[in-house]
Design an enzyme around this catalytic site. Structure first.
Site, PDB file in Angstrom:
ATOM      1  N   CYS A   2       0.971  -1.242  -0.131  1.00 11.88           N
ATOM      2  CA  CYS A   2      -0.035  -0.050   0.044  1.00 11.88           C
ATOM      3  C   CYS A   2       0.884   1.028   0.096  1.00 11.88           C
ATOM      4  CB  CYS A   2      -0.717   0.167   1.070  1.00 11.88           C
ATOM      5  SG  CYS A   2      -1.917  -1.350   1.475  1.00 11.88           S
ATOM      6  N   ARG A  27       1.519   1.437  -6.096  1.00  7.47           N
ATOM      7  CA  ARG A  27       1.569   0.732  -4.829  1.00  7.47           C
ATOM      8  C   ARG A  27       0.370  -0.045  -4.630  1.00  7.47           C
ATOM      9  NH1 ARG A  27       6.571   1.865  -2.042  1.00  7.47           N
ATOM     10  NH2 ARG A  27       5.393   0.655  -0.289  1.00  7.47           N
ATOM     11  N   TRP A 124      -3.643  -1.930  -1.413  1.00  8.38           N
ATOM     12  CA  TRP A 124      -3.645  -3.050  -2.318  1.00  8.38           C
ATOM     13  C   TRP A 124      -4.159  -4.257  -1.088  1.00  8.38           C
ATOM     14  CZ3 TRP A 124      -1.282  -8.089  -2.522  1.00  8.38           C
ATOM     15  CH2 TRP A 124      -1.309  -8.692  -3.442  1.00  8.38           C
ATOM     16  N   ASN A 150       0.719   0.641   5.828  1.00  9.40           N
ATOM     17  CA  ASN A 150       1.291  -0.212   4.923  1.00  9.40           C
ATOM     18  C   ASN A 150       2.094  -1.420   5.505  1.00  9.40           C
ATOM     19  OD1 ASN A 150       2.557  -1.374   2.400  1.00  9.40           O
ATOM     20  ND2 ASN A 150       4.315  -0.028   2.639  1.00  9.40           N
ATOM     21  N   GLY A 151       1.704  -2.516   5.116  1.00  8.90           N
ATOM     22  CA  GLY A 151       2.353  -3.834   5.729  1.00  8.90           C
ATOM     23  C   GLY A 151       1.213  -4.765   6.200  1.00  8.90           C
ATOM     24  N   GLU A 536       9.932 -14.266 -20.267  1.00  8.41           N
ATOM     25  CA  GLU A 536       9.711 -12.875 -19.845  1.00  8.41           C
ATOM     26  C   GLU A 536       8.686 -12.513 -20.877  1.00  8.41           C
ATOM     27  OE1 GLU A 536       9.835 -10.983 -17.453  1.00  8.41           O
ATOM     28  OE2 GLU A 536       9.459  -9.244 -18.137  1.00  8.41           O
ATOM     29  N   LYS A 540       5.013 -10.909 -19.792  1.00  2.42           N
ATOM     30  CA  LYS A 540       4.600  -9.562 -19.993  1.00  2.42           C
ATOM     31  C   LYS A 540       3.171  -9.598 -20.814  1.00  2.42           C
ATOM     32  CE  LYS A 540       6.214  -7.616 -18.105  1.00  2.42           C
ATOM     33  NZ  LYS A 540       7.479  -7.606 -17.401  1.00  2.42           N
ATOM     34  N   GLU A 543       0.281 -10.509 -18.335  1.00  2.00           N
ATOM     35  CA  GLU A 543       0.203  -9.645 -17.104  1.00  2.00           C
ATOM     36  C   GLU A 543      -0.749  -8.427 -17.726  1.00  2.00           C
ATOM     37  OE1 GLU A 543       3.673  -8.192 -14.474  1.00  2.00           O
ATOM     38  OE2 GLU A 543       4.487  -8.674 -16.126  1.00  2.00           O
ATOM     39  N   HIS A 559       7.254 -32.611 -26.168  1.00  2.00           N
ATOM     40  CA  HIS A 559       6.974 -33.431 -24.925  1.00  2.00           C
ATOM     41  C   HIS A 559       5.523 -33.164 -24.346  1.00  2.00           C
ATOM     42  CE1 HIS A 559      10.730 -35.106 -25.409  1.00  2.00           C
ATOM     43  NE2 HIS A 559      11.225 -33.994 -25.476  1.00  2.00           N
ATOM     44  N   LYS A 666       2.980  -3.173  -7.484  1.00  2.00           N
ATOM     45  CA  LYS A 666       4.474  -2.845  -8.012  1.00  2.00           C
ATOM     46  C   LYS A 666       5.349  -3.384  -7.210  1.00  2.00           C
ATOM     47  CE  LYS A 666       7.486  -0.977 -10.932  1.00  2.00           C
ATOM     48  NZ  LYS A 666       7.576  -1.824 -12.251  1.00  2.00           N
TER      49      LYS A 666
HETATM   50  C1  F6R Z   1       6.339  -8.262 -13.580  1.00  2.00           C
HETATM   51  C2  F6R Z   1       6.935  -7.896 -12.632  1.00  2.00           C
HETATM   52  C3  F6R Z   1       6.895  -8.592 -11.283  1.00  2.00           C
HETATM   53  C4  F6R Z   1       8.155  -8.294 -10.495  1.00  2.00           C
HETATM   54  C5  F6R Z   1       8.320  -9.286  -9.324  1.00  2.00           C
HETATM   55  C6  F6R Z   1       9.473  -8.941  -8.392  1.00  2.00           C
HETATM   56  O1  F6R Z   1       6.301  -7.522 -14.554  1.00  2.00           O
HETATM   57  O2  F6R Z   1       7.141  -6.601 -12.509  1.00  2.00           O
HETATM   58  O3  F6R Z   1       6.977 -10.146 -11.710  1.00  2.00           O
HETATM   59  O4  F6R Z   1       9.285  -8.799 -11.211  1.00  2.00           O
HETATM   60  O5  F6R Z   1       7.010  -8.849  -8.517  1.00  2.00           O
HETATM   61  O6  F6R Z   1       9.558  -7.365  -8.060  1.00  2.00           O
HETATM   62  P1  F6R Z   1      10.894  -6.761  -7.645  1.00  2.00           P
HETATM   63  O7  F6R Z   1      11.665  -7.083  -8.673  1.00  2.00           O
HETATM   64  O8  F6R Z   1      10.559  -5.437  -7.444  1.00  2.00           O
HETATM   65  O9  F6R Z   1      11.605  -7.700  -6.484  1.00  2.00           O
END
Ligand code: F6R
Length: 671
Positions: A2, A27, A124, A150-151, A536, A540, A543, A559, A666
């Protein structure tokens, strides 16, 4: 997970709080809320008891007379509940800050939000569904104390039980609300000293938190504290401010202050801030001067941060590469690493721990480090690593990769590795983030603030940095010579221009996106570093567009996953399963061509990422996304860019929220 913001000073607080929440929206965007001290409290009704409503006080149905009886003004809104139709007929969900701002404006005639001291929160959800009742700020029974958090409070259930037994009434399902009631209880026992009540309450909390608390009985004062959660403070001519992130503060001051775990700060409207340690004794916090630009947090003309951040990648790669190679000595320089040659010589194993996109950067790192430095590398998802018994010794080097520096699982993995005596290097983008306090060594990515929840530029920065570090380890072990490194480094310096070239030629990517935007599933295949590029790329796509995607090493397709290719696709293009194949110049290019043929002959639609000039691929694939030639070890940095753009265009065509995909945040500060 948050975001919190708190301001006290000489100006009306509401605009400062709303501006702060906009900067913190990344956040968490389930709901948002603010609480303000009423100016009238100071003179008129400092001790009038009152019962807070259990739902949003700013509910437009709530009569103005009820609103005026509340000792603190509280407005909360759940986001994404209202659909807005734009002038061009398109629709979008109204964000929570927009809804909150409108709710505040709606009160202008009945109970305007005035006051120069207040707190705000973006949520969040962890405990309790996203709803207005569960939105922060939370209040005590009297409605005179308001808390943003936050937490996660791990012992909240027990505390809630104890407080309920003492007669406290709870209005939400959250873990956070116990804090307000605990402080109320402590205030009652200490004659109403808020700071002392917060200190003794915090001593009873287990878990992690950043908190900001106001009381109607202490005008102009905010108490903040933290444990294992980010909190940055500052004071300026107009007062004092605290927030979860620099971005909410740097407009007012660039001299940032950090407090240690369970320490307290008391913010006064004069701008003065007092600091106390967990025992209640005065203490001196640490400071940091921030030089970044406020523009970093703005879109700069792009429709979304995701696209803006993709376009920032040439600059980011230039910055990561800059000054790492000493031309005179022809050596790579990692001055941050305090390890001697002797220390490095005894390293017999390297662990890379990370989550999500950062984990994918780690997979590429394994390939490069093992190839160049011949050190065995294990890459592990941090949430797995932390719960098993990995073989970590003082001869183990651990790389913990985290863009945010706040990911709980990665932080726990770091702690485990430190306890086992390993040297931990954190690779992060966030100056002053928690991981920087836990690791032995920090390599900063300097990619600047990444606002889009789905990572792009931080990923490329991670890959570039780990590429350099892999060469550095090989250099220290005399496995790569100066001229060899100079040659690869020289090619790395061309990467920014190559990315710019890809960004300037996107028509084939858009055409491919149009062709597969309605698919229900997509496969990604590659080999070697091409496979990790695919992991990756698939992440993307799912997501931000919500199109289901899976990535496999090319050799694995037969397989099992090949069963997903619908043979109807041989005659009906609309039944074709998109297969994104990364087939750049590499030692396994020919094997990949066989894999593509296998898929194509069963009805797949092939979207190939290939090296410019590779005509054979053009004969096989339905769409080719060409990238400039580069050596295989550097290809993830360029090949990732068309995959980011493909995901972005498909998401745009499917009408999703690109910067804030559903259910994501994030910084993932919960397990
Ligand atoms: C995907 C993404 C997440 C982060 C993951 C780790 O686009 O951003 O998969 O990579 O939550 O986050 P960090 O790098 O901040 O530890």
């Amino acid at each position: 997970m948050c975001g919190i913001v708190a301001y006290t000073g000489t100006t009306e607080a509401i605009e400062i709080l709303l501006a702060g929440l906009r900067r913190l929206e990344y956040r968490g965007y389930d709901s948002a809320g603010i609480a303000l001290q009423r100016p009238a409290d100071r003179a008129d009704t400092p001790n009038t008891p009152s019962t807070p409503s259990t739902s949003s006080v700013a509910d437009t149905a709530t009569p103005a007379s009820t609103l005026a009886a509340e000792p603190l003004q509280v407005v909360r809104r759940k986001g994404l509940t209202e659909l807005v139709t734009e002038a061009d007929g398109s629709t979008r969900n109204k964000g929570m800050i927009e809804q909150l701002t409108e709710a505040v404006a709606a009160l202008a005639d009945t109970d305007p939000l005035r006051g120069t001291c207040g707190i705000g929160h973006t949520r969040w959800a962890t405990h309790g569904i996203p709803s207005e009742d569960n939105a922060h700020p939370h209040r005590d029974c009297s409605g005179r104390i308001a808390v943003v958090h936050n937490g996660i409070i791990e012992n909240y259930a027990k505390l809630r039980q104890q407080l309920t037994a003492k007669g406290h009434h709870f209005a939400s399902q959250t873990d956070s609300e116990v804090i307000a009631h605990l402080i109320e209880e402590q205030c009652a026992g200490n004659g109403g000293n808020l700071r002392e009540a917060v200190r003794t309450s915090v001593a009873q909390l287990s878990g992690n938190f950043a908190l900001a608390i106001i009381s109607a009985d202490e005008p102009g004062t905010i108490v903040v504290t933290r444990n294992d959660m980010p909190l940055v403070l500052g004071s300026f001519e107009g007062g004092a401010i605290a927030a979860s992130d620099n971005a909410a503060i740097i407009e007012y001051t660039r001299d940032l202050i950090f407090i240690d775990d369970r320490c307290l700060a008391v913010l006064h409207e004069t701008g003065a801030i007092e600091y106390y340690d967990p025992a209640g004794e005065p203490y001196i916090p640490s400071g940091y001067h921030f030089d970044g630009s406020i523009e970093d947090a703005q879109k700069g003309g792009y429709p979304d941060f995701f696209l803006k951040e993709i376009h920032e990648q040439p600059r980011v790669i230039r910055d990561v590469i800059a000054n790492r190679f000493d031309l005179k000595t022809k050596t790579l320089v990692f001055d941050e690493l305090p390890l001697t040659d002797a220390d490095l010589a005894v390293i017999d194993r390297l662990y890379i721990v990370a989550c999500g996109t950062s984990y994918h950067a780690g997979l590429i790192g394994k390939y490069l480090i093992e190839n160049w430095a011949r050190i065995p590398v294990e890459v592990e998802v941090a949430s797995e690593f932390r719960y098993r018994n990995p073989i970590v010794t003082p001869n183990t080097l651990v790389l913990a990769i985290s863009q945010s520096g706040e990911t709980t699982d990665t932080l726990e993995a770091v702690r485990l590795a430190r306890r086992a005596g390993a040297h931990v290097v954190a690779i992060t983008n966030r100056v002053g983030s928690l991981i920087t306090q836990e690791a032995n060594t920090v390599f900063y990515l300097h990619a600047q603030l990444e606002v889009s929840v789905a990572a792009t530029k931080s990923f490329l920065a991670q890959v570039a940095l780990i590429t350099l570090f892999g060469m550095f380890l090989a250099q220290e072990r005399s496995l790569l010579t100066g001229p060899q490194i100079a040659e690869i480094y020289g090619e790395m310096k061309q990467l920014p221009d190559q990315i710019e070239h890809i960004l300037a030629n996107t028509s084939a990517i858009k055409t491919a996106a149009t062709a597969c935007k309605d698919a229900t599933t997509a496969l990604f295949i590659g080999r070697g570093v091409g496979a990790t590029t695919c992991y990756e790329g698939a992440l993307k796509l799912k997501e931000i567009s919500y199109l289901h995607a899976e990535a496999y090493a090319g050799g694995e397709i037969k397989h099992g996953p090949i069963a997903l290719i619908d043979p109807l696709g041989l005659n009906d293009p609309s039944a074709q399963t998109p297969v994104v194949a990364v087939v750049t110049q590499s030692t396994t290019r020919d094997k990949m061509i066989s894999n593509i043929e296998e898929m194509k002959s069963r009805g797949a639609q092939i979207i190939a990422v290939a090296t410019e000039g590779d005509r054979r691929i053009a004969e096989l694939a339905d769409f080719v996304l060409y990238i400039p030639p580069t050596r295989e070890c550097l290809s993830p940095i360029t090949a990732s860019v068309p995959l980011q753009l493909l995901a972005r265009y498909i998401a745009e065509m499917r009408g999703t929220n690109i910067d804030q995909p559903r259910n994501l945040a994030k910084s993932v500060t919960v397990e």
